[in-house]
Write a protein that holds these residues in place. Structure first.
Motif, short mmCIF file in Angstrom:
data_model
loop_
_atom_site.label_atom_id
_atom_site.label_comp_id
_atom_site.label_asym_id
_atom_site.label_seq_id
_atom_site.Cartn_x
_atom_site.Cartn_y
_atom_site.Cartn_z
N MET A 122 26.58 -23.41 6.00
CA MET A 122 26.79 -24.69 6.48
C MET A 122 27.45 -25.40 5.99
SD MET A 122 23.06 -23.49 6.36
CE MET A 122 22.39 -24.83 5.42
N ILE A 123 26.94 -26.53 7.15
CA ILE A 123 28.10 -27.30 7.28
C ILE A 123 27.98 -28.71 6.31
CG2 ILE A 123 28.20 -29.51 8.59
CD1 ILE A 123 29.55 -26.76 10.47
N GLU A 124 29.13 -29.27 5.41
CA GLU A 124 28.53 -30.25 4.58
C GLU A 124 29.55 -31.69 5.25
OE1 GLU A 124 29.08 -26.95 0.98
OE2 GLU A 124 30.54 -28.26 0.93
N ILE A 125 28.54 -32.39 4.74
CA ILE A 125 29.43 -33.46 5.73
C ILE A 125 29.59 -34.92 3.98
CG2 ILE A 125 29.13 -36.00 6.93
CD1 ILE A 125 27.01 -33.88 8.75
N ARG A 126 30.67 -34.80 4.11
CA ARG A 126 31.39 -36.53 2.57
C ARG A 126 32.00 -37.40 3.26
NH1 ARG A 126 35.48 -33.91 -1.16
NH2 ARG A 126 37.26 -34.09 0.57
N GLU A 127 31.56 -38.70 2.89
CA GLU A 127 32.61 -40.18 3.33
C GLU A 127 33.68 -40.13 2.14
OE1 GLU A 127 30.24 -43.73 3.40
OE2 GLU A 127 29.15 -43.16 4.06
N THR A 146 23.95 -29.87 6.00
CA THR A 146 23.17 -29.23 7.19
C THR A 146 23.67 -28.10 7.93
OG1 THR A 146 21.94 -30.09 9.31
CG2 THR A 146 24.07 -30.47 8.84
N THR A 147 22.57 -27.56 8.46
CA THR A 147 23.21 -26.15 8.78
C THR A 147 23.58 -26.29 10.71
OG1 THR A 147 20.75 -26.52 10.54
CG2 THR A 147 20.61 -24.93 8.75
N PRO A 148 24.68 -25.92 11.72
CA PRO A 148 25.44 -25.47 12.61
C PRO A 148 24.45 -25.99 13.44
CG PRO A 148 26.22 -23.51 10.65
CD PRO A 148 24.97 -23.88 10.43
N THR A 149 23.07 -25.55 13.48
CA THR A 149 22.26 -25.88 14.64
C THR A 149 21.93 -26.95 14.28
OG1 THR A 149 21.74 -23.86 14.80
CG2 THR A 149 20.96 -25.94 15.53
N LYS A 150 21.76 -28.04 13.81
CA LYS A 150 21.51 -29.23 13.36
C LYS A 150 22.50 -30.00 13.56
CE LYS A 150 16.52 -28.37 9.96
NZ LYS A 150 16.49 -28.62 8.88
N PHE A 151 23.99 -30.03 12.96
CA PHE A 151 24.84 -30.91 13.32
C PHE A 151 25.82 -30.79 14.58
CE2 PHE A 151 29.55 -31.06 13.13
CZ PHE A 151 29.64 -31.81 12.43
N GLY A 152 25.08 -29.45 15.52
CA GLY A 152 25.91 -29.77 16.91
C GLY A 152 24.40 -30.19 17.68
N LEU A 153 23.03 -30.37 17.26
CA LEU A 153 21.87 -31.09 17.87
C LEU A 153 22.70 -32.82 17.72
CD1 LEU A 153 19.32 -29.19 17.46
CD2 LEU A 153 20.01 -29.35 19.99
N TRP A 154 23.33 -33.32 16.63
CA TRP A 154 23.49 -34.37 16.02
C TRP A 154 24.74 -35.03 17.02
CZ3 TRP A 154 27.51 -36.41 13.26
CH2 TRP A 154 27.42 -37.77 13.24
N LEU A 155 25.37 -33.57 17.44
CA LEU A 155 27.09 -33.94 17.66
C LEU A 155 26.73 -34.60 18.90
CD1 LEU A 155 28.94 -31.96 16.22
CD2 LEU A 155 29.33 -34.44 16.13
N GLU A 156 25.78 -33.70 19.96
CA GLU A 156 25.12 -33.77 20.99
C GLU A 156 24.56 -35.59 21.06
OE1 GLU A 156 25.39 -31.97 23.48
OE2 GLU A 156 27.15 -30.71 22.72
N GLY A 157 24.10 -36.23 20.25
CA GLY A 157 22.71 -37.20 20.19
C GLY A 157 24.30 -38.23 20.24
N VAL A 158 25.11 -37.96 19.24
CA VAL A 158 26.13 -38.66 19.56
C VAL A 158 27.39 -39.17 20.84
CG1 VAL A 158 28.62 -39.33 18.04
CG2 VAL A 158 26.63 -38.56 16.70
N LYS A 159 27.02 -37.79 21.33
CA LYS A 159 28.66 -37.89 22.93
C LYS A 159 27.59 -38.45 23.67
CE LYS A 159 30.41 -33.19 21.61
NZ LYS A 159 30.71 -31.82 21.86
#
Length: 65
Positions: free
Chosen positions: A28-33, A43-56
């Motif tokens: 799983m992907i972990e995100i922190r400040e 979160t899952t790698p799939t959800k994180f990847g989809l979020w990154l696509e939106g950021v791009k």
């Protein structure tokens, strides 16, 4: 072996203004400040990847001050 957190090269390297990303043993992907390292979003790698696509695509640019 300690967890390896990755931050953007554009982040402040003093640790006070960074978002860091890692993976856990379950894949799983972990995100922190960096200034609140005990609070971790998972979160899952799939959800994180989809979020990154939106950021791009600039979908979240309105949140940038």
């Amino acid at each position: 072996m300690p967890k390896q957190w990755q931050k953007s090269t554009t982040s402040s390297q003093d640790g006070g203004n960074s978002v860091e990303v890692s993976t856990n043993d379950d894949g799983m992907i972990e995100i922190r400040e960096s200034d609140a390292p005990d609070r971790v979003i998972v979160t899952t790698p799939t959800k994180f990847g989809l979020w990154l696509e939106g950021v791009k695509r600039g979908e979240f640019d309105r949140f940038i001050a």
